[in-house]
Design a protein around this motif. Structure first.
Motif, PDB file in Angstrom:
ATOM      1  N   HIS A   1       0.810  -1.219   0.000  1.00 31.46           N
ATOM      2  CA  HIS A   1       0.000   0.000   0.000  1.00 31.46           C
ATOM      3  C   HIS A   1       0.847   1.274   0.000  1.00 31.46           C
ATOM      4  CE1 HIS A   1      -3.727   2.218   0.523  1.00 31.46           C
ATOM      5  NE2 HIS A   1      -3.119   2.951   1.437  1.00 31.46           N
ATOM      6  N   LEU A   2       1.747   1.406   0.973  1.00 24.69           N
ATOM      7  CA  LEU A   2       2.482   2.660   1.096  1.00 24.69           C
ATOM      8  C   LEU A   2       3.455   2.884  -0.063  1.00 24.69           C
ATOM      9  CD1 LEU A   2       3.259   2.871   4.922  1.00 24.69           C
ATOM     10  CD2 LEU A   2       1.324   3.815   3.648  1.00 24.69           C
ATOM     11  N   VAL A   3       4.216   1.853  -0.413  1.00 25.25           N
ATOM     12  CA  VAL A   3       5.194   2.027  -1.491  1.00 25.25           C
ATOM     13  C   VAL A   3       4.515   2.383  -2.817  1.00 25.25           C
ATOM     14  CG1 VAL A   3       6.928   0.850  -2.904  1.00 25.25           C
ATOM     15  CG2 VAL A   3       7.011   0.671  -0.407  1.00 25.25           C
ATOM     16  N   PRO A   4       3.423   1.694  -3.210  1.00 23.64           N
ATOM     17  CA  PRO A   4       2.730   2.119  -4.438  1.00 23.64           C
ATOM     18  C   PRO A   4       2.203   3.552  -4.373  1.00 23.64           C
ATOM     19  CG  PRO A   4       2.092  -0.121  -3.874  1.00 23.64           C
ATOM     20  CD  PRO A   4       2.895   0.395  -2.716  1.00 23.64           C
TER      21      PRO A   4
ATOM     22  N   LEU B   1       3.537   6.045  -2.721  1.00 17.25           N
ATOM     23  CA  LEU B   1       4.687   6.926  -2.883  1.00 17.25           C
ATOM     24  C   LEU B   1       5.159   6.957  -4.331  1.00 17.25           C
ATOM     25  CD1 LEU B   1       6.671   6.004   0.341  1.00 17.25           C
ATOM     26  CD2 LEU B   1       5.692   8.239  -0.179  1.00 17.25           C
ATOM     27  N   ARG B   2       5.197   5.791  -4.944  1.00 13.28           N
ATOM     28  CA  ARG B   2       5.620   5.749  -6.355  1.00 13.28           C
ATOM     29  C   ARG B   2       4.676   6.587  -7.224  1.00 13.28           C
ATOM     30  NH1 ARG B   2       9.686   2.427  -7.483  1.00 13.28           N
ATOM     31  NH2 ARG B   2      10.163   0.690  -6.071  1.00 13.28           N
ATOM     32  N   GLY B   3       3.396   6.487  -6.955  1.00 15.49           N
ATOM     33  CA  GLY B   3       2.445   7.278  -7.711  1.00 15.49           C
ATOM     34  C   GLY B   3       2.653   8.770  -7.513  1.00 15.49           C
ATOM     35  N   ALA B   4       2.936   9.172  -6.260  1.00 10.65           N
ATOM     36  CA  ALA B   4       3.137  10.589  -5.968  1.00 10.65           C
ATOM     37  C   ALA B   4       4.421  11.126  -6.579  1.00 10.65           C
ATOM     38  CB  ALA B   4       3.143  10.808  -4.456  1.00 10.65           C
ATOM     39  N   ARG B   5       5.400  10.236  -6.787  1.00  8.78           N
ATOM     40  CA  ARG B   5       6.711  10.656  -7.272  1.00  8.78           C
ATOM     41  C   ARG B   5       6.948  10.269  -8.739  1.00  8.78           C
ATOM     42  NH1 ARG B   5      10.394  12.298  -3.790  1.00  8.78           N
ATOM     43  NH2 ARG B   5      12.119  11.431  -4.997  1.00  8.78           N
ATOM     44  N   GLY B   6       5.884   9.926  -9.429  1.00  9.65           N
ATOM     45  CA  GLY B   6       6.038   9.563 -10.828  1.00  9.65           C
ATOM     46  C   GLY B   6       6.741   8.245 -11.037  1.00  9.65           C
ATOM     47  N   GLY B   7       6.627   7.350 -10.058  1.00  5.51           N
ATOM     48  CA  GLY B   7       7.194   6.007 -10.178  1.00  5.51           C
ATOM     49  C   GLY B   7       8.618   5.870  -9.714  1.00  5.51           C
TER      50      GLY B   7
END
Length: 337
Positions: free
Chosen positions: A195-198, A200-206
């Motif tokens: 949950h958290l890592v995805p 963060l990736r979404g917020a940071r453009g992957g």
């Protein structure tokens, strides 16, 4: 993973200073202090003057009890005093404390925090470049910086900023504006990975390159059976305390324990502390804590969080043998392979 240690939340300023010295002597990579009974910037200043190598972090400083200018000044000073070893950890706290303990405004905490960090960075940039300070946001406006109050560029650079976050909106805010995320101790490996890592990736453009994931993980350690029983009791109590707070209900709900969260909240209102701890069964304990001797704990932490967490510390809400903690640290340390 880098391995840090956190001062006890009940520690006095002198205790924090002594703990930082011991942490450096024991080979830890970083030292953190929370803001509970004492000002976190004050105690870390003592720690900075008493140490030379170990990094120092506010974990956390309550952002909304202050304003971006005051935090920018405090963090800049600690970066100077520590000679570049400071890491600024910020958290929002919760509405009752901000409004009733600090008498400060509350509202849209994730958006407010995102703007708070942007304002701090704008202030630092004005000091570094000499350009006019012109920050206008929904919650904060900083448009005055005369030379008399400008400390100029920090010769050690600006400290990194990490945000404590539980809810999805705050996690996304951390991904957009911070250098790291302080993961809440009531976080399972499954929730972190799934949950958290995805988010963060979404917020940071992957891309998570250059972004630090940091977590204090609850562990049960003891020199003998009696000590381990006491440690396990304390950890069950700590899990129950966190899980009784409505803000943390999604963490429980993700595991199918939403009813447990509701029951714990009800018991907390009745101050039924013993019943709360008893409600934490072995499955819940195993999800949020690691139990065993130093070798077992170190192996479990590597299995759960290796390759994801950049920094880790042991959360021990009980008296624990320093040598046991040092043993786990030695096996986790990147320097020991």
């Amino acid at each position: 993973m880098l391995v840090d240690v956190t001062a006890a939340v009940t520690a006095s300023p002198d205790d924090v200073e002594e703990a930082a010295v011991l942490a450096e002597a024991d080979g830890f990579d970083g030292f953190a202090a929370a803001e509970t009974r004492h000002d976190v910037f004050t105690v870390l200043t003592l720690a900075a003057r008493a140490t030379t190598r170990i990094s120092l972090q506010s974990a956390i400083a309550v952002a909304f009890a202050r304003n971006p200018m005051s935090v920018a000044v405090l963090a800049n000073d600690l970066q100077l005093i520590s000679r570049g070893r400071f890491r600024l950890g910020l958290g929002s706290q919760v509405k009752p404390h901000i409004e009733r303990r600090f008498a400060m405004p509350w509202g849209k905490p994730a958006a407010r925090m995102e703007e708070f960090v942007a304002a701090v960075r704008a202030i630092w940039a004005a000091w570094e470049t000499g350009d006019r300070l012109m920050f206008r946001g929904e919650f904060y406006r900083h448009t005055l910086m005369s030379d008399y109050f400008n400390p100029g560029p920090n010769r050690f650079g600006n400290p990194p900023i990490a945000l404590a976050a539980v809810g999805d909106l705050m996690v996304r805010a951390a991904g957009r504006v911070a250098d790291g995320l302080l993961v809440h101790p009531l976080t399972s490996a499954d929730y972190l990975h799934g949950h958290l890592v995805p988010l963060l990736r979404g917020a940071r453009g992957g891309d998570l390159d250059g972004f630090s994931l940091e977590m204090s993980v609850m562990v049960v350690l003891g020199a003998d059976e009696a000590a381990r029983r006491e440690a396990e009791r304390a950890v069950r109590e700590q899990i129950a305390f966190y899980a009784s707070t409505p803000a943390y209900r999604p963490l429980l709900e993700a595991h199918g324990w939403g009813e447990l969260a509701d029951r714990l909240n009800l018991l907390s209102r009745r101050q039924a502390w013993a019943e709360m701890a008893a409600a934490i069964d072995d499955d819940v304990l195993d999800a949020f804590a690691v139990v065993g001797d130093p070798a077992v704990v170190a192996a479990a932490l590597r299995k759960r969080f290796g390759g994801v967490l950049d920094r880790i510390s042991l959360y021990t809400p009980y008296e624990v043998d320093r040598q046991l903690v040092a043993g786990v640290t030695a096996m986790l340390s990147t320097r020991s392979g």
